[in-house]
Design an enzyme around this catalytic site. Structure first.
Site, PDB file in Angstrom:
ATOM      1  N   ASP A 108       0.850  -1.172   0.000  1.00 52.07           N
ATOM      2  CA  ASP A 108       0.000   0.000   0.000  1.00 52.07           C
ATOM      3  C   ASP A 108       0.895   1.233   0.000  1.00 52.07           C
ATOM      4  O   ASP A 108       2.088   1.157   0.334  1.00 52.07           O
ATOM      5  CB  ASP A 108      -0.901  -0.031   1.239  1.00 52.07           C
TER       6      ASP A 108
ATOM      7  N   ASP B 287      -0.248   4.994   0.987  1.00 52.47           N
ATOM      8  CA  ASP B 287      -0.481   5.875   2.133  1.00 52.47           C
ATOM      9  C   ASP B 287      -0.440   5.091   3.436  1.00 52.47           C
ATOM     10  O   ASP B 287      -1.135   4.088   3.594  1.00 52.47           O
ATOM     11  CB  ASP B 287      -1.832   6.581   2.002  1.00 52.47           C
TER      12      ASP B 287
END
Length: 259
Positions: free
Chosen positions: A13, A15
């Protein structure tokens, strides 16, 4: 987990794992550099459908993270891949930004508000009542309801903002129709991403900061999962879920040597 194959490819991922509020998380640059030097297949994922991979590549580069365009996978791309598989050359009424409209244009979709095959809802900073009303009427008239991701809120410097999942709930309440979410935690996003880099789930790992999206999607896709504590999930939250990540680490810096 001892009988798992060695990790040959990595999904992470963005963020909360590599960056936080526009600033790289310590160790992110070393991790990306190690991945690129290793030659292993990898993807940086985001449920945010606002930006194109080219946009994200430029934003990450400004932060000192050199992630090639082809190594970025968004919920908009996963949505477009799903629609292309389901109904090639179809049409859609879209609420969203360039990341989503570009992805749909690239698969040959017609964007229209005249009897579309789908209503596709994505992330935008300017949700309008007019657009939502049109979406409700088109769904009631027979258009199928698709959403890029189920996130109910998104981050901003001023605090949480309503996101795709919250707006989807409004449209569902008005139509009685539940959407199909293409992004995390749907393992579809992981599997389509793995396919784009020629990777296999049994020899892949997913790194994320959220139990309910990243870790869940990784588990359901059959991958090894790493939870980092630099995002939303705190250590005391982990035990409240009915599933667990393969490993919990403090940050992406702890994973650099595993590549």
């Amino acid at each position: 987990m001892s009988d798992r194959k060695p990790i040959e490819s990595w999904l992470t991922d963005m963020d909360g794992v590599l960056i936080h509020e526009g600033v790289p998380i310590p160790g992110a640059d070393a991790f990306v550099k190690k991945l690129r030097e290793s030659g292993r297949p990898f993807l940086v994922l985001t449920n945010n459908s606002i930006y194109t991979p080219r946009d994200l590549h430029a934003r990450l580069r400004r932060m000192g993270l050199e992630v090639p365009i082809e190594n970025i996978w968004t919920s908009a791309l996963a949505t477009a891949k799903f629609l292309d598989d389901q109904r090639p050359g179809g049409s859609a009424y879209v609420i969203g930004e360039a990341g989503l409209t570009t992805a749909l244009h690239d698969i040959g979709y017609i964007l229209t508000d005249h009897d579309p095959d789908y209503v596709v809802l994505g992330e935008t900073r300017t949700y309008s009542f007019e657009a939502m009303t049109k979406a409700v009427r088109l769904i009631n008239a027979g258009a199928r309801f698709i959403c890029t991701n189920p996130d109910e809120t998104g981050p901003s410097t001023e605090g949480p903002l309503p996101a795709t999942g919250a707006v989807a709930a409004l449209i569902t309440k008005a139509t009685g129709k539940q959407p199909y979410f293409a992004g995390k935690p749907n393992p579809l996003m992981m599997r389509t991403g793995l396919n784009t880099i020629g990777a296999h789930s049994e020899s892949s790992a997913m790194i994320g900061d959220r139990m309910d999206t990243d870790v869940l999607a990784g588990i359901e896709a059959g991958m090894k999962t790493y939870l980092v504590l630099t995002g939303l999930t705190r250590p005391e939250h982990v035990e409240s879920f009915p599933y667990r990540p393969s490993e919990v680490v403090d940050s992406i810096a702890d994973i650099v040597d595993l590549v």
